[in-house]
Design a protein around this motif. Structure first.
Motif, PDB file in Angstrom:
ATOM      1  N   GLN A  41     -30.874 -58.616  28.834  1.00 27.99           N
ATOM      2  CA  GLN A  41     -29.507 -58.786  29.357  1.00 27.99           C
ATOM      3  C   GLN A  41     -29.527 -59.163  30.837  1.00 27.99           C
ATOM      4  OE1 GLN A  41     -27.362 -55.215  28.180  1.00 27.99           O
ATOM      5  NE2 GLN A  41     -26.907 -56.128  26.192  1.00 27.99           N
ATOM      6  N   ARG A  66     -26.482 -58.116  33.347  1.00 27.18           N
ATOM      7  CA  ARG A  66     -25.444 -57.100  33.120  1.00 27.18           C
ATOM      8  C   ARG A  66     -26.021 -55.806  32.570  1.00 27.18           C
ATOM      9  NH1 ARG A  66     -20.448 -58.341  32.851  1.00 27.18           N
ATOM     10  NH2 ARG A  66     -19.988 -56.741  31.342  1.00 27.18           N
ATOM     11  N   PRO A  68     -24.041 -53.324  30.105  1.00 27.95           N
ATOM     12  CA  PRO A  68     -22.755 -53.189  29.433  1.00 27.95           C
ATOM     13  C   PRO A  68     -22.138 -51.816  29.677  1.00 27.95           C
ATOM     14  CG  PRO A  68     -24.567 -53.350  27.840  1.00 27.95           C
ATOM     15  CD  PRO A  68     -25.160 -53.480  29.206  1.00 27.95           C
ATOM     16  N   HIS A  70     -21.004 -48.224  29.771  1.00 30.57           N
ATOM     17  CA  HIS A  70     -21.656 -46.985  29.353  1.00 30.57           C
ATOM     18  C   HIS A  70     -21.153 -45.874  30.274  1.00 30.57           C
ATOM     19  CE1 HIS A  70     -24.042 -48.508  32.682  1.00 30.57           C
ATOM     20  NE2 HIS A  70     -24.469 -47.272  32.877  1.00 30.57           N
ATOM     21  N   ASP A 111     -19.432 -50.614  33.901  1.00 30.30           N
ATOM     22  CA  ASP A 111     -20.411 -51.661  33.632  1.00 30.30           C
ATOM     23  C   ASP A 111     -20.791 -52.279  34.968  1.00 30.30           C
ATOM     24  OD1 ASP A 111     -18.891 -54.147  34.221  1.00 30.30           O
ATOM     25  OD2 ASP A 111     -17.723 -53.610  32.458  1.00 30.30           O
ATOM     26  N   GLU A 113     -22.412 -55.939  36.801  1.00 28.85           N
ATOM     27  CA  GLU A 113     -22.755 -57.345  36.679  1.00 28.85           C
ATOM     28  C   GLU A 113     -23.292 -57.834  38.019  1.00 28.85           C
ATOM     29  OE1 GLU A 113     -20.680 -61.671  35.748  1.00 28.85           O
ATOM     30  OE2 GLU A 113     -19.440 -59.881  35.882  1.00 28.85           O
TER      31      GLU A 113
END
Length: 130
Positions: A41, A66, A68, A70, A111, A113
């Protein structure tokens, strides 16, 4: 010490042994980015400390990498070491540049990014040791 074919690096119990644990985050990030496997990812990660209720995890993100959504059962600190990160929570969006951090209470969904190639140190202080 021999690393088995299914492990990329020595296990944490070996890497983190001893009563004192000096950390060289720059060298660790360099080694992490040089690993031959493709990122998952858009990032690579390594546990740098797993002591009692404390977890420290170092991340090397490619641009667009990223984590995701959590949540963690402890206090979370997300520290941008390099680059720019976007951290989203139910209450808002935090854009972090090198040297900036966000602190989250336990169980806050979030999350992450990487807006550009970025490095991050994640600290989780569990409320109950696991």
């Amino acid at each position: 010490m021999t690393i088995t074919d299914d492990r990329l690096r020595p296990p944490p119990s070996v890497r983190e042994a001893g009563p004192e644990l000096p950390l060289d985050l720059v060298a660790t990030l360099r080694a992490l980015r040089a690993e031959p496997h493709p990122p998952t990812q858009g990032h690579r990660q390594i546990s740098v400390a797993h002591r009692g209720p404390l977890r420290l995890v170092l991340f090397a993100f490619d641009q667009g990498g990223r984590l995701p959504a959590h949540q963690a059962p402890g206090l979370v600190t997300i520290l941008a070491l390099a680059g720019r990160l976007r951290v989203r929570t139910p209450r808002g969006t935090h854009e972090l540049e090198a040297g900036q951090a966000v602190l989250l209470d336990p169980d806050i969904p979030h999350d992450v990014e990487a807006l550009v190639e970025s490095d991050m140190l994640l600290a989780v202080h569990l409320l109950e040791p696991r």
